[in-house]
Design a protein around this motif. Sequence first.
Motif, short mmCIF file in Angstrom:
data_model
loop_
_atom_site.label_atom_id
_atom_site.label_comp_id
_atom_site.label_asym_id
_atom_site.label_seq_id
_atom_site.Cartn_x
_atom_site.Cartn_y
_atom_site.Cartn_z
N ILE A 31 -50.14 -51.65 -38.38
CA ILE A 31 -49.18 -50.67 -37.86
C ILE A 31 -47.81 -50.93 -38.50
CG2 ILE A 31 -48.10 -49.75 -35.77
CD1 ILE A 31 -50.95 -49.25 -35.52
N ILE A 44 -45.77 -48.04 -40.47
CA ILE A 44 -44.45 -47.55 -40.04
C ILE A 44 -43.43 -47.82 -41.15
CG2 ILE A 44 -42.61 -47.82 -38.35
CD1 ILE A 44 -44.68 -48.33 -36.23
N GLY A 84 -48.55 -48.89 -25.80
CA GLY A 84 -49.80 -48.27 -25.42
C GLY A 84 -49.94 -48.29 -23.91
N LYS A 128 -48.20 -45.07 -27.41
CA LYS A 128 -49.19 -45.16 -28.49
C LYS A 128 -50.39 -44.29 -28.15
CE LYS A 128 -48.25 -49.67 -30.50
NZ LYS A 128 -48.73 -51.05 -30.64
N PRO A 129 -51.07 -43.69 -29.04
CA PRO A 129 -50.77 -43.71 -30.47
C PRO A 129 -49.51 -42.93 -30.80
CG PRO A 129 -52.65 -42.27 -29.97
CD PRO A 129 -52.28 -42.93 -28.71
N VAL A 130 -48.55 -43.61 -31.44
CA VAL A 130 -47.26 -42.95 -31.69
C VAL A 130 -47.42 -41.87 -32.76
CG1 VAL A 130 -45.78 -44.85 -31.02
CG2 VAL A 130 -46.67 -44.76 -33.35
N ASP A 131 -46.54 -40.90 -32.64
CA ASP A 131 -46.57 -39.75 -33.54
C ASP A 131 -45.52 -39.96 -34.63
OD1 ASP A 131 -47.38 -36.46 -33.08
OD2 ASP A 131 -45.86 -37.02 -34.55
N ALA A 132 -45.90 -39.73 -35.89
CA ALA A 132 -44.98 -39.94 -37.01
C ALA A 132 -43.72 -39.11 -36.84
CB ALA A 132 -45.68 -39.60 -38.32
N ARG A 133 -43.90 -37.88 -36.33
CA ARG A 133 -42.73 -37.00 -36.19
C ARG A 133 -41.75 -37.57 -35.17
NH1 ARG A 133 -46.79 -32.14 -35.49
NH2 ARG A 133 -47.73 -33.95 -34.51
N LEU A 181 -41.37 -40.74 -34.40
CA LEU A 181 -40.74 -41.91 -35.00
C LEU A 181 -39.58 -41.47 -35.89
CD1 LEU A 181 -43.83 -44.04 -36.07
CD2 LEU A 181 -42.09 -44.73 -34.42
N HIS A 237 -56.45 -50.10 -24.61
CA HIS A 237 -55.33 -50.63 -25.38
C HIS A 237 -55.79 -51.04 -26.78
CE1 HIS A 237 -52.25 -53.61 -26.59
NE2 HIS A 237 -51.47 -52.67 -26.11
N LYS A 282 -56.26 -48.22 -29.05
CA LYS A 282 -55.05 -47.50 -29.45
C LYS A 282 -54.52 -47.96 -30.80
CE LYS A 282 -53.32 -45.54 -25.26
NZ LYS A 282 -52.60 -45.78 -24.03
N ILE A 305 -56.38 -46.19 -33.53
CA ILE A 305 -56.08 -44.76 -33.43
C ILE A 305 -54.66 -44.49 -33.92
CG2 ILE A 305 -55.77 -42.83 -31.85
CD1 ILE A 305 -58.03 -44.02 -30.17
N THR A 306 -53.72 -45.36 -33.49
CA THR A 306 -52.34 -45.21 -33.94
C THR A 306 -52.28 -45.25 -35.46
OG1 THR A 306 -51.54 -46.33 -31.98
CG2 THR A 306 -50.01 -46.20 -33.81
N SER A 307 -52.99 -46.20 -36.03
CA SER A 307 -52.91 -46.35 -37.47
C SER A 307 -53.49 -45.12 -38.17
CB SER A 307 -53.57 -47.66 -37.90
OG SER A 307 -54.77 -47.42 -38.55
N ARG A 360 -53.72 -42.07 -36.98
CA ARG A 360 -52.86 -40.92 -36.74
C ARG A 360 -51.68 -40.95 -37.71
NH1 ARG A 360 -50.44 -39.34 -30.87
NH2 ARG A 360 -49.81 -37.23 -31.40
N LEU A 361 -51.06 -42.14 -37.83
CA LEU A 361 -49.92 -42.26 -38.73
C LEU A 361 -50.33 -41.92 -40.16
CD1 LEU A 361 -48.14 -45.46 -37.39
CD2 LEU A 361 -47.29 -43.10 -37.31
N GLN A 407 -50.88 -38.17 -40.65
CA GLN A 407 -49.60 -37.47 -40.61
C GLN A 407 -48.79 -37.72 -41.88
OE1 GLN A 407 -48.12 -38.87 -36.84
NE2 GLN A 407 -48.68 -36.93 -35.85
N MET A 408 -48.88 -38.96 -42.37
CA MET A 408 -48.14 -39.28 -43.59
C MET A 408 -48.68 -38.51 -44.78
SD MET A 408 -47.06 -43.19 -43.90
CE MET A 408 -47.70 -44.00 -42.51
N ARG A 426 -47.56 -34.96 -44.52
CA ARG A 426 -46.15 -34.83 -44.95
C ARG A 426 -46.04 -34.85 -46.47
NH1 ARG A 426 -42.17 -35.41 -41.14
NH2 ARG A 426 -40.45 -35.91 -42.53
#
Lengths: 128, 492
Positions: free
Chosen positions: A13, A17, A85, A104-109, A111, B271, B274, B277-279, B281-282, B285-286, B289
């Motif tokens: 992560i 980020i 989370g 979490k899951p965080v959204d890129a937008r 951030l 948890h 997540k 999933i977070t990774s 999703r990022l 999205q990246m 973009r």
Amino acid sequence: MKLILVIEDSQDIQILIRILFEQEGYKVVCAGNGQEALTLLRSMKVRPTVIFVDLLMPVMGGAQFIQEMEKDPDLTSIPIVIMSGHRDAKTLGGNEKQRPVLSKPVDARDLLALAERYTSAEGGVEGQ
Amino acid sequence: MILHHTHNPFLVVLSVLIAIFASYTALDLANSITVARGKARLAWLFGGSMAMGVGIWSMHFIAMLAFSLPGFPVAYDIFYLVLSVLVAIAASAIALVIISRSRVTTVAYVLGALAMGAAISGMHYIGIASMRMSARWEWDYFLVAVSIAIAVVASLVALLVAFRLRNDLSRRGFIYRGAGGVVMGLAISGMHYTAMAAMTFVPGELISLEAEPLLATSGLAIVVIGTTLLILGIALTGSIVGRALARRQKIEVALRAALSARDEFISVASHELKTPITSMRLQTQMLDRALKKGGLASIQPDRLAQLLETSTRQLDRLTRLVEDMLDISRISTGKLTMEMGQHELSRLVLDVLERFENDCTQAGCEVRSKVEPGIVGWFDSFRIEQVIVNLMSNAVKYGSGEPIDVSLASGPGDRAVIKVRDHGMGIPGEAQERIFNRFERAIPGGGISGLGLGLYIAKSILAVHHGTIRVESEPGRGALFVAEFPLLKEQV
């Protein structure tokens, strides 16, 4: 300079980020837990504009990190964004100041929007 | 002139049955007293002593009612009769206090048996002293001694049996208690009838049985039997109902614990899910973009490579999480099957260590290994690898960046002994057993990732291999995990 500190125990992560912010022209430093972040902050010549911090981390979690920061007059003014989370992150201790919470899951937008908000508030924000 | 006495066979049989019933009830009560605490314990002790005392006394009294000396009606002195009941209750109280203690020493057994034997004999001979009739008796002192010896020995046996059985609520315990009740009941009856055999009756001076405070025998038997059965019945029912309630309470407590462990697991698992999933999703999205901004070329090649690496790692992680959950369900449905075969364990351990090099370096842990070469055994290679991986990833996770010692050796009896020692935070004593259970971690939600399934899976895998896993640890001083299993095919 638009410097962002990311405190997150998952290396992956962290990497993502970092790339996300770097793509938008920010400079990024990372720490794996609250303790590391404090050491890093105290050794930095340039303070970050904003800190993104995870809550659940080994050694020192986000809530304790925020408490420690608030005790330190040099650091207490740096804006903080909480990433968690944890569903109850908004009511967790250490957030009396109503800091923004990204779940979490965080959204890129989200951030990027928050990074943008704090860096432009400081002035000197430029596009890429 | 020697008078010949007779015993009413019906009442004799009844007296023996009551002795058995009273003994069984006493054995049963021992459990309720042991389990109860505080005031409830005192109440059980009091009620139990009453029931058992009245039961034993009633056996004697019915046996005496069975006795008759043709032509010489018998009556009983109420004072002595009451005294003999009290002595019986006292004997029972001694017994119950002893067997409900958490530990009983040999001395306590012997003193207890002597006290109980003395009290039972006392009860009997006081009961005899309450007899009033126009005859007197002479004693055969040898048989008197035998009767007292029977009382003491029976008491000792009863104490030993009751202590052993008091916590056994299984069907087997029920059968043993039944058998114990029969033996004890026969012993108590044996004591009585031996003592009766010690008496020789001869005509004595004529006395009137109308005088107060004497009790005539007519109708008395029925009252005594009825009362005794009632008291014993109440005591036994109370004991059984109490135990059923206690058992239910225990089940409820266990159920609640299981439910809260499951809830904790669900929260930990979500948890854990997540992060991947977070990774992802990022990442999507990246990429999105980047595509909108002018194609993937807008991302530097080394960054793109990093994006892909994290993807792969997080997918691996998801796969592992899912595999772990599947293993858990395989274990609980008994479908954790092994593909046993001949493998080189030394090679396997070295392979795992090699794969962990990166993780260890990242965590700052130096690995110091001592692997005995050429150890070959009969095991499921994939599963045993899983065990070693689990121990290693725990050591890295909880090792606080300190060195990790890993060793493999063949121990006595052709057993493989794998030791993984970290020098990290350690595991508190209370958690050392718990961590091998499903969904358990030493520090719940302490910011360290993991489902809390690894050690449970490891333990289950080793169990199928007839092996074991254990931990030695002190908080702050790291933890040593030792996994052992037999290497020979015949042993598995």
